[in-house]
Design an enzyme around this catalytic site. Structure first.
Site, PDB file in Angstrom:
ATOM      1  N   ASP A 118       0.820  -1.205   0.000  1.00 16.42           N
ATOM      2  CA  ASP A 118       0.000   0.000   0.000  1.00 16.42           C
ATOM      3  C   ASP A 118       0.858   1.262   0.000  1.00 16.42           C
ATOM      4  OD1 ASP A 118      -2.683   1.305   0.444  1.00 16.42           O
ATOM      5  OD2 ASP A 118      -1.655   2.005   2.244  1.00 16.42           O
ATOM      6  N   GLU A 124       1.179  -0.539  -5.144  1.00 19.33           N
ATOM      7  CA  GLU A 124       0.228   0.543  -5.408  1.00 19.33           C
ATOM      8  C   GLU A 124       1.067   1.820  -5.495  1.00 19.33           C
ATOM      9  OE1 GLU A 124      -3.416   3.166  -3.580  1.00 19.33           O
ATOM     10  OE2 GLU A 124      -1.857   2.312  -2.327  1.00 19.33           O
TER      11      GLU A 124
END
Length: 670
Positions: free
Chosen positions: A350, A403
């Site tokens: 993330d 990401e």
């Protein structure tokens, strides 16, 4: 068949020497400059462990730190170890000693590692505990165990003694997953938030357990044809509205849904059904909860002490100190833990962009340049490289997925070529351009066709995954089908067309839960998806369409064999702006696997539409998003179409076909 097992306390060497327990009281600790020191015989640390830990290279600290039930000198008890270098007193407190801060003090190691240890007899699995820490300046704290495998259910905050022993029954998957996770294999990911995918129909407030989720999720994902599930963070998190992205227990599956073994059984059942498991992993920040990592021993232990680097203004949370070796070992070990003990098939990392840049979400004067005067976070970059190298060395049949939303070069390129070493990267540019295009009224799309075609200019610079994630259906952004223009029929046709474009575009795929049946409301983290919508034809048709796309993606080699190379994609025509029709080719390793894709971005059907084709032959329709089965109007091509010697689009052979309104057609040459 022999059972594959996670490491278990019974497999560890028996501790034989009598531990030396310090009975130093809190008051006595505060009156001495030097805590009681020992290199206790019950210690799990070798000199090499300490060297690796302090060098930032230890990959399995979860075998050392935390709480471990062991037999010592014939007595069953629990060994505790915690890193608290700025403490002058540390004790284990819990139900077993009525949370007495002075009865079970710990011993600091002699080697200045800052590690405190103790062995407490006659307590074992299920015991609730925390660490009571007195900072060298006198501040008192009560902290959960950073390496605990189990925690109390929030809002309670104590750690619980628990092992990760599990008799795995997914040997077949583990032996063959290299082919399932390969870059030339179909990789269609269903993103799931455990607390809101489905709830108890009889009690909508009750979250399902891991076992209950498995009972419903495994057959559903298998039937829909997704190859992988990605779980939004399952690590222990105290605050439900954070969706799991504010973690306090990095080595523990969330106790909201059951025990670590219950979570492992969920993974196992997905594997037994032929479905891989990707876990969201958050090494970018952590919350400031009093029981968590923040100011763990009274100092800035895990977070960077300079708040220009240690505090995240967007998420009001704290950033790991990537320059501190012990913190690097913590994160490296944590990444390995989920692949090792929980059999995860990969990690989706993330907020990578926030780690790469020192000025991320900061104004001028709010950040400090690196040693070369640049904006790159050199320590975070080197850590990501080391983690990816370690994962692909130890678990070469898994994938790491970044990401990452910037143009940082080489995110999904090997470290030895100068890249960050990820296996894939989210294609955020494709997502933004595609949604912006599809949100437009079809009558104006001819002026914006470049938004649809631009992605192929850079599509092969990285190993891209095409994401339609949870971030696109929250905070007033509307559900995907609600973003689409037109009446109900057109909205659903537009979304089926978008999905067809996504699945036939180069790259792997990710779809957030609910999108597969056209959820009409924004995602809510504390409520179930609207499963009753599947009783209605538009939603039932949408689900059937996604299922058919998954089948096409998995069974047609041209859809996945060359997902990341330019030789797997070729435009036929992008110039028919007036009709808003684009055509392209997907290629596999064999010419006979070639597919033709035709997209009509307007609600006007195009009959006898001519396109140039790559070779002579008979072309058969293998997918049509306008099928009546999908709630379409039924403008299809029911018979094979023979090519003709008529030059079109610069090609000597061409065909004429029916192109449905707001529809996609996929043809295969015979």
């Amino acid at each position: 068949m022999a059972k594959r097992k996670s490491p278990t306390p019974s497999a560890e060497p028996e501790q034989t020497a009598q531990p030396t327990l310090s009975n130093l009281s809190v008051q006595e600790a505060e009156q001495t400059d030097t805590p009681a020191q020992t290199d206790g015989p019950y210690s799990r640390f070798t000199d090499f462990d300490i060297f690796l830990f302090r060098s930032g290279k230890h990959q399995r600290l979860y075998e050392k730190f935390g709480s471990h039930v062991v037999t010592h000198n014939g007595v069953v008890g629990t060994y505790f170890a915690v890193w608290a270098p700025s403490a002058r007193y540390v004790a284990v407190i819990g139900n077993f000693n009525s949370w007495d801060k002075g009865s079970h003090s710990m011993n600091v190691r002699w080697d200045s590692s800052g590690i405190w240890e103790t062995f407490i007899p006659h307590i074992g699995a299920g015991e609730t505990y925390k660490y009571f820490i007195v900072h060298e300046g006198g501040r008192e704290l009560e902290k959960g165990d950073p390496y605990a495998h189990f925690w109390e259910v929030p809002p309670k905050t104590a750690s619980i003694v628990r092992d990760t022993y599990y008799e795995w029954q997914d040997q077949e998957w583990m032996a063959n997953r290299k082919e399932k996770n390969a870059l030339n294999a179909p990789f269609s990911v269903y993103e799931v938030h455990l607390a809101s995918w489905r709830r108890d129909p009889g009690d909508p407030e009750r979250e399902l357990s891991y076992d209950e989720i498995a009972n419903a999720l495994v057959p559903y994902v298998q039937d829909m044809g997704f190859t992988h599930v990605e779980f939004m963070p399952v690590m222990q998190y105290p605050y439900a509205p954070s969706w799991g992205y504010q973690i306090t227990g990095y080595f523990a599956p969330s106790s909201r849904f059951g025990t670590p073994q219950d979570f492992m059984r969920l993974v196992e059942r997905l594997h037994q059904a032929g479905v891989g498991v990707i876990l969201d992993w958050v090494p970018s920040h952590f919350p400031g909860d009093a029981h968590g990592l923040y100011e763990f021993d009274g100092s800035h232990l895990y977070e960077h002490p300079d708040m220009r680097r240690g505090y995240h203004p967007d998420w009001k949370s704290y950033i790991f100190n990537y320059s501190r070796p012990e913190v690097r070992s913590f994160l490296l070990s944590n990444a390995v833990f989920w692949l090792d003990r929980c059999h995860a098939d990969g990690l989706r990392v993330d907020a990578v962009a926030s780690m790469l840049y020192l000025d991320y979400s900061r104004n001028a004067g709010e950040w400090e340049p690196n040693m070369f005067g640049g904006r790159e976070n050199l320590e975070a970059i080197s850590l990501m490289k080391e983690i990816n190298e370690a994962i692909y060395k130890e678990f070469p049949d898994t994938q790491t997925i970044a990401e990452e939303s910037t143009a940082f070069p080489g995110v999904s390129r090997p470290v030895y070529t100068g890249g960050l070493g990820f296996g894939m990267k989210w294609m955020m540019g494709w997502m933004n351009d595609t949604l912006r295009y599809f949100e437009r009224d079809p009558s104006f799309r001819k002026f914006h066709q470049d938004e649809l075609t631009f992605s192929t200019i850079y599509a092969f610079t990285e190993n891209f995954m095409l994401p339609l994630s949870h971030d696109e259906v929250v905070y007033g952004k509307h559900a995907l089908v609600s973003k689409m223009p037109g009446d109900e029929w057109q909205r659903f046709a537009n979304l089926r067309l978008l999905y067809a474009y996504m699945f036939t575009h180069s790259g792997t795929k990710l779809m957030f839960m609910g999108g597969e049946f056209g959820q009409t409301s924004e995602w809510k983290f504390d409520a179930s998806l609207d499963w009753h919508l599947l009783e209605f034809a538009p939603h039932k048709g949408m689900a059937a369409c996604v299922k058919a796309l998954n089948t096409l993606y998995k069974t047609e080699p041209a859809m996945h064999e060359r997902s990341f190379t330019a030789d797997g994609f070729e435009w036929i025509d992008t110039t028919d702006r007036d009709n808003s029709v684009v055509t392209y080719i997907r290629k596999g390793n064999r010419p006979e696997d070639t597919l033709l894709v035709v997209l009509n971005m307007t609600p006007v059907p195009r009959h006898n539409y001519r396109i140039g084709v790559p070779m002579a032959g008979s072309y058969k329709e293998v997918f049509n998003s306008d099928s009546t089965e999908f709630y379409g109007s039924g403008v299809t091509n029911t018979t094979s179409i023979a090519s003709e010697e008529e030059i079109w689009h610069g090609r000597p052979q061409s065909i004429q076909l029916n192109v449905p309104p707001l529809g996609a057609v996929v043809l295969k040459v015979d």
